[in-house]
Write a protein that holds these residues in place. Structure first.
Motif, PDB file in Angstrom:
ATOM      1  N   THR A   1       8.175 -83.417  19.044  1.00 25.09           N
ATOM      2  CA  THR A   1       7.720 -82.361  18.125  1.00 25.09           C
ATOM      3  C   THR A   1       8.078 -81.009  18.726  1.00 25.09           C
TER       4      THR A   1
ATOM      5  N   TYR B   1       7.369 -70.179  18.341  1.00 25.54           N
ATOM      6  CA  TYR B   1       6.453 -69.058  18.147  1.00 25.54           C
ATOM      7  C   TYR B   1       7.239 -67.784  18.367  1.00 25.54           C
TER       8      TYR B   1
ATOM      9  N   LYS C   1       1.065 -80.849  11.846  1.00 26.11           N
ATOM     10  CA  LYS C   1       1.342 -79.428  12.008  1.00 26.11           C
ATOM     11  C   LYS C   1       0.066 -78.641  12.292  1.00 26.11           C
TER      12      LYS C   1
ATOM     13  N   TYR D   1       8.231 -75.638  12.791  1.00 30.59           N
ATOM     14  CA  TYR D   1       7.578 -76.868  13.225  1.00 30.59           C
ATOM     15  C   TYR D   1       8.466 -78.024  12.817  1.00 30.59           C
ATOM     16  N   TYR D   2       8.946 -78.764  13.834  1.00 30.64           N
ATOM     17  CA  TYR D   2       9.805 -79.923  13.562  1.00 30.64           C
ATOM     18  C   TYR D   2       9.146 -81.157  14.132  1.00 30.64           C
ATOM     19  N   GLN D   3       9.166 -82.221  13.364  1.00 28.64           N
ATOM     20  CA  GLN D   3       8.685 -83.496  13.885  1.00 28.64           C
ATOM     21  C   GLN D   3       9.848 -84.476  13.904  1.00 28.64           C
TER      22      GLN D   3
ATOM     23  N   GLN E   1       3.310 -68.911  14.828  1.00 28.86           N
ATOM     24  CA  GLN E   1       4.123 -70.118  14.719  1.00 28.86           C
ATOM     25  C   GLN E   1       5.100 -69.953  13.561  1.00 28.86           C
TER      26      GLN E   1
ATOM     27  N   ALA F   1      15.230 -72.765  15.790  1.00 34.30           N
ATOM     28  CA  ALA F   1      13.935 -72.150  16.109  1.00 34.30           C
ATOM     29  C   ALA F   1      14.107 -70.673  16.443  1.00 34.30           C
TER      30      ALA F   1
ATOM     31  N   CYS G   1       7.725 -76.863  18.327  1.00 38.16           N
ATOM     32  CA  CYS G   1       7.048 -75.724  17.680  1.00 38.16           C
ATOM     33  C   CYS G   1       7.646 -74.433  18.217  1.00 38.16           C
TER      34      CYS G   1
ATOM     35  N   ARG H   1      -1.657 -74.687  19.740  1.00 37.46           N
ATOM     36  CA  ARG H   1      -1.911 -73.289  19.400  1.00 37.46           C
ATOM     37  C   ARG H   1      -2.552 -72.669  20.616  1.00 37.46           C
TER      38      ARG H   1
ATOM     39  N   ALA I   1      -0.932 -78.770  15.791  1.00 37.69           N
ATOM     40  CA  ALA I   1       0.118 -78.490  16.764  1.00 37.69           C
ATOM     41  C   ALA I   1      -0.410 -77.512  17.802  1.00 37.69           C
TER      42      ALA I   1
ATOM     43  N   SER J   1       7.871 -74.842  22.192  1.00 39.22           N
ATOM     44  CA  SER J   1       7.235 -75.930  22.948  1.00 39.22           C
ATOM     45  C   SER J   1       7.742 -77.261  22.417  1.00 39.22           C
TER      46      SER J   1
END
Lengths: 120, 649
Positions: free
Chosen positions: B241, B245, B328, B276-278, B273, B292, B243, B333, B331, B320
């Motif tokens: 995953t 920012y 999400k 967000y990729y999974q 944020q 990103a 994320c 934070r 995720a 990250s």
């Protein structure tokens, strides 16, 4: 009124600053040697140090760093005729309260000293 | 807005033979052009300060650099005009420019390693730990070569595995990739367009910036490090995953402190944020990282950053990577608290503007014979001061040159002092046919000697505003006295007493306004200064039928934002009432009125000039506190407008 240390490799420049600030009622100690000045700050109650950037064996930035390590509450004004963004940012990062560029006139010097001391 | 026609009238031929070289004449022309250009640049920055304009910080830096270069050029030209005078101005210009640059520029971003960090994943959630687990994590992190800062204290894990770590790609990595691909200038070029485009175009600009980033090349070291970290996090190819920012650097601190920052629960804004990729497989992570990075350049993010007054280089991207297959909403934070205040563009630029726009030197105490003792290079504290100094002394120098070459008692040429009966230090330079023969041989003349219609009309307006001019003088004297009193309290020294007594001497003979005008039969170019305000009025009136016009340039220089805005609003209102075309930018108001364009006859234009003179006198003082600006405009237009019956040359 404050106890002020002036460090400038040219004695006449330091004496000129002393004359201006003593008329305001401050007590001013002029030094031309870095180590003497640092020792003086370590062992005496100094409120403000005015440091030239270009000194004999060290830079004003190095002296600032040492003085702040010894006395973190010490107020410092950097004074230079050779300003650069890098030295200005580094001085402010290390805790200098003001970075003044020469030529500095009487009023500007008095105002800078007043502003820095009043922010105590 | 308008191009001055001054040099069509004040051409080289108007100087006496041998009075000055063609080169010096051109130098003076260039000085005048640069002055106008500098004031427009200052006004542009003021518009940002007033909140009437927004622009990316790269534009602010670019405009400041251009202003610095223009001012340096003005100073060089001034020295060329008279190499033996104003020698110290260059030194003070360098000083003022440095302060302005220091206040406006942004430090270089940190782009040195580390580019990757591993931090215990649980720390991202701020969970509690036991001492035993702390020891395990410390041992594990040490074996992975993770920095001491990254060994954070809050973890709950009992057994340390790869899943307990998150991999952080630091802001330094983002900055290095921008440098590596030499993208800074390209991005700035796009960002400079942002304040000029509409929302559809903004989307396109942002897409173009994102494309630049996505197509960037990852440095070998970073690409390898990302792949290694991904494989290390997911040795069994479990999905990752990612994320991203983005926020101000202060939220991330410097890159070597990122882990500590995260672990100590530093807050990030709600919307930090951005991506967000999974379900990422390790080999896709490098490209996902570029996406990103690009997610920083969405229209919303770009506009928010600009309005906050942050430079693009001051906002980084932090990414990250975790192996956990989390939703999400849960995720990592950094903190739910959003307490950091967001600085705004206007708030950021305001302190810097005292080195740029604030006017400290004035020649309002200039009497007929003497200039103010304060009007010196050493008292220049801002870029605007330097511009005003160069403009004033170069004009004065040219007036003096003309006067020397045309002695006053021979004919009508040269500069003359004008006695208006008002506290105005006024000099006119007659280029030909501007005065009646009655002025011949007179050292001092009066408005009755003007053959030039536009200057006569302007003086008529001053006279109409006499009450205000006299009040303005009282106001100016009161300020001088207040300043003396302040000095007395502050210092009892002999030098201060000398200063006060000299101020008092000035008070009795001083004028509250200066006016230097170049005149011809149907033409005037007048530079009027009251305190920190400069009015430049140019007019062609009474000559060839269709060429008649009036232009006005008003530049404020001091006072509170509110007082300046009030003055500008008042003048704008009056000028609008008269039908002028107006352009207002920051503290610079430019207005124009032409005979053809506005369908006016000569008499109406002359009346407008007289009204301008009166408006200048009225706006010299801060407006009455009891009135709104609209009321003040209304009262002025009703009671103050020059009536045709009272007006005639």
């Amino acid at each position: 009124m404050a106890d002020i240390l002036v460090l400038d490799d040219i004695l006449d420049s330091g004496v000129l600053i002393k004359c201006i600030l003593e008329r305001q009622g401050h007590t001013v100690f002029v030094h031309t040697e870095e180590h003497e000045a640092m020792d003086y700050v370590r062992t005496n109650r100094i409120n403000l140090a005015i440091l030239d950037l270009k000194l004999r064996s060290m830079t004003g930035i190095e002296v600032l760093k040492c003085m702040k390590q010894d006395r973190s509450e010490l107020k410092v004004i950097m004074l230079t005729g050779y300003p650069t963004l890098e030295t200005a940012r580094e001085a402010l990062r290390l805790g200098a309260n003001a970075y003044c560029v020469k030529p500095i006139d009487k009023v500007e010097l008095e105002n800078s000293v007043r502003d820095v001391l009043e922010n105590e | 807005m308008t191009t001055s026609t001054l040099f069509q009238h004040w051409n080289y031929g108007t100087f006496a033979p041998g009075a000055l070289s063609r080169r010096k004449y051109l130098v003076f022309q260039l000085l005048m052009t640069l002055e106008a250009q500098c004031l427009e640049r200052v006004a542009w920055l003021e518009a940002l300060q007033y909140g009437t304009l927004y622009a990316d910080w790269s534009c602010v830096e670019r405009e400041c650099a251009a202003l610095e270069s223009d001012v340096a050029a003005m100073v060089g030209l001034l020295r060329e005009l008279h190499p033996l005078r104003w020698i110290d101005i260059a030194e003070y210009t360098a000083k003022v420019s440095f302060y302005a640059r220091l206040a406006m520029s942004t430090p270089e971003p940190v782009f040195s390693p580390p580019y990757m960090l591993s931090v215990p994943f649980a720390s991202l959630e701020g969970a509690e730990i036991t001492e035993e687990s702390q020891a395990k994590v410390s041992q594990e992190t040490a074996s992975r070569g993770i920095t001491e800062e990254a060994t954070v204290q809050k973890v709950t894990v009992q057994k340390v595995t790869a899943q307990d770590f998150a991999c952080i790609i630091t802001p330094a990595s983002y900055h290095y990739i921008i440098e590596y691909n030499d993208l800074r200038q390209t991005l700035n070029a796009f960002l400079e367009k942002v304040h000029m485009v509409n929302s559809d175009e903004l989307v396109e600009v942002c897409k173009a910036m994102q494309a630049c980033i996505v197509e960037a090349k990852l440095p070998y070291e970073i690409e390898t490090a990302i792949l290694d970290a991904s494989l290390s996090l997911s040795p069994d190819r479990a999905p990752l995953t990612l994320c991203a920012y983005t926020s101000g650097e202060e939220h991330f601190y410097s890159s070597d402190n990122v882990a500590r920052t995260m672990a100590s629960n530093k807050s990030l804004p709600d919307d930090a944020q951005v991506l967000y990729y999974q379900e990422l497989i390790p080999k896709d992570v490098p490209q996902a990282y570029l996406v990103a990075m690009a997610s920083k350049y969405t229209p919303e993010k770009v506009l928010t950053r600009i309005h906050e007054g942050r430079a693009d280089s001051e906002c980084a991207v932090l990414v990250s990577l975790t192996v956990q297959n989390i939703k999400k909403s849960s995720a990592p934070r950094f903190s739910p608290e959003r307490s950091l205040p967001q600085p705004s563009l206007a708030k950021r630029i305001t302190p810097a503007m005292r080195h740029v726009a604030r006017l400290h030197i004035t020649d309002d105490h200039e009497s007929m014979e003497h200039t103010s003792s304060y009007f010196k290079p050493e008292n220049c504290r801002s870029v605007h001061d330097i511009v005003r100094f160069c403009h004033t002394v170069s004009m004065r120098h040219m007036f003096d040159l003309m006067s020397e070459s045309f002695p006053q008692n021979q004919g009508l040429g040269g500069a003359r002092l004008v006695c208006t009966g008002l506290p105005i230090a006024m000099r006119v330079l007659n280029l030909g046919d501007g005065l009646f023969p009655s002025a011949t041989g007179k050292a001092r003349i009066s408005p009755e000697d003007f053959h030039c219609l536009p200057i006569w009309a302007l003086c008529f307006g001053f006279e109409m505003g006499k009450k205000n001019v006299l009040k303005a003088q009282e106001y100016s004297d009161a300020l001088a006295e207040k300043e003396s009193a302040k000095n007395t309290t502050k210092s009892k020294t002999r030098s201060s007493r000398k200063k006060i007594s000299s101020l008092k001497k000035v008070k009795n003979t001083a004028s509250c306004m200066t006016c230097n005008a170049v005149i011809a039969a149907h033409y005037v170019y007048a530079v009027c200064r009251f305190s920190h305000q400069t009015f430049i009025i140019e007019s062609q009136c009474g000559g060839p039928k269709d060429e008649a016009f009036i232009t006005l340039r008003l530049k404020t220089g001091h006072g509170s934002l509110a007082v300046n805005r009030e003055r500008l609003d008042f003048c704008q209102g009056v000028l609008k009432n008269m039908g002028f075309s107006i352009q207002l930018h920051g503290g610079l108001l430019q207005a124009q009125c032409t005979k053809l364009g506005h369908g006016l006859d000569e008499t109406q234009l002359q009346r407008h000039l007289a009204t301008l003179g009166q408006m200048l006198a009225v706006s010299a003082l801060p407006l009455d506190n009891q009135q709104t600006t609209a009321e003040a405009i209304d009262i002025f237009m009703k009671s103050g407008a020059i009536e045709a019956t009272t007006y005639g040359h």
